[in-house]
Design a protein around this motif. Structure first.
Motif, short mmCIF file in Angstrom:
data_model
loop_
_atom_site.label_atom_id
_atom_site.label_comp_id
_atom_site.label_asym_id
_atom_site.label_seq_id
_atom_site.Cartn_x
_atom_site.Cartn_y
_atom_site.Cartn_z
N UNK A 1 0.87 -1.18 0.00
CA UNK A 1 0.00 0.00 0.00
C UNK A 1 0.90 1.22 0.00
N UNK A 2 0.76 2.07 -0.99
CA UNK A 2 1.66 3.21 -1.18
C UNK A 2 1.13 4.51 -0.58
N UNK A 3 -0.07 4.51 -0.03
CA UNK A 3 -0.63 5.76 0.47
C UNK A 3 -0.76 6.72 -0.71
N UNK A 4 -0.29 7.96 -0.53
CA UNK A 4 -0.36 8.90 -1.65
C UNK A 4 1.00 9.11 -2.31
N UNK A 5 1.92 8.16 -2.11
CA UNK A 5 3.23 8.24 -2.76
C UNK A 5 3.16 7.72 -4.18
N UNK A 6 4.02 8.22 -5.03
CA UNK A 6 4.17 7.71 -6.39
C UNK A 6 5.53 7.04 -6.46
N UNK A 7 5.52 5.72 -6.49
CA UNK A 7 6.77 4.97 -6.50
C UNK A 7 7.30 4.84 -7.93
N UNK A 8 8.61 5.01 -8.08
CA UNK A 8 9.27 4.85 -9.38
C UNK A 8 9.84 3.45 -9.54
N UNK A 9 10.27 2.87 -8.42
CA UNK A 9 10.99 1.60 -8.49
C UNK A 9 10.82 0.88 -7.17
N UNK A 10 10.72 -0.45 -7.24
CA UNK A 10 10.70 -1.29 -6.06
C UNK A 10 11.80 -2.33 -6.22
N UNK A 11 12.62 -2.46 -5.19
CA UNK A 11 13.69 -3.45 -5.18
C UNK A 11 13.53 -4.30 -3.94
N UNK A 12 13.83 -5.61 -4.08
CA UNK A 12 13.77 -6.52 -2.95
C UNK A 12 15.15 -7.13 -2.78
N UNK A 13 15.65 -7.08 -1.53
CA UNK A 13 16.97 -7.60 -1.19
C UNK A 13 16.82 -8.69 -0.14
N UNK A 14 17.74 -9.68 -0.18
CA UNK A 14 17.77 -10.66 0.90
C UNK A 14 18.61 -10.11 2.05
N UNK A 15 18.76 -10.88 3.13
CA UNK A 15 19.45 -10.37 4.31
C UNK A 15 20.94 -10.13 4.07
#
Length: 87
Positions: free
Chosen positions: A25-39
């Protein structure tokens, strides 16, 4: 409360923990990119073009192993990092 804290509190990752598919859920943000990293800091997933519906998008980690991951959400002038747990 700073503006950065306010923006970070608008972003939610659910269900958490999950078996692989997470909603963001982004609220009212406009995301450009999403990255997922492991530990260990290894980049697992990167999405540059986001499909957003009702201020939400999703990520599919069903092909990854169980564990803790970090999702980094980038906007034009900020980044927010949230922790994910995959069971």
């Amino acid at each position: 409360l700073s503006a950065d804290s306010f923006e970070a509190n608008q972003v939610a990752v659910f269900p958490n923990p999950s078996t692989g598919i997470f909603n963001i859920a982004l609220g009212n943000l406009t995301a450009n990119k999403i990255e997922v990293y492991d530990v260990s800091g290894k980049l697992i997933l990167q999405k540059n073009s986001l499909e957003v519906s009702n201020n939400q998008t999703n990520i599919d980690l069903s092909n990854t192993s169980k564990g803790v991951y970090f999702v980094k959400i980038s906007t034009d002038n900020n980044t927010i990092t949230k922790r994910l747990i995959k069971n």
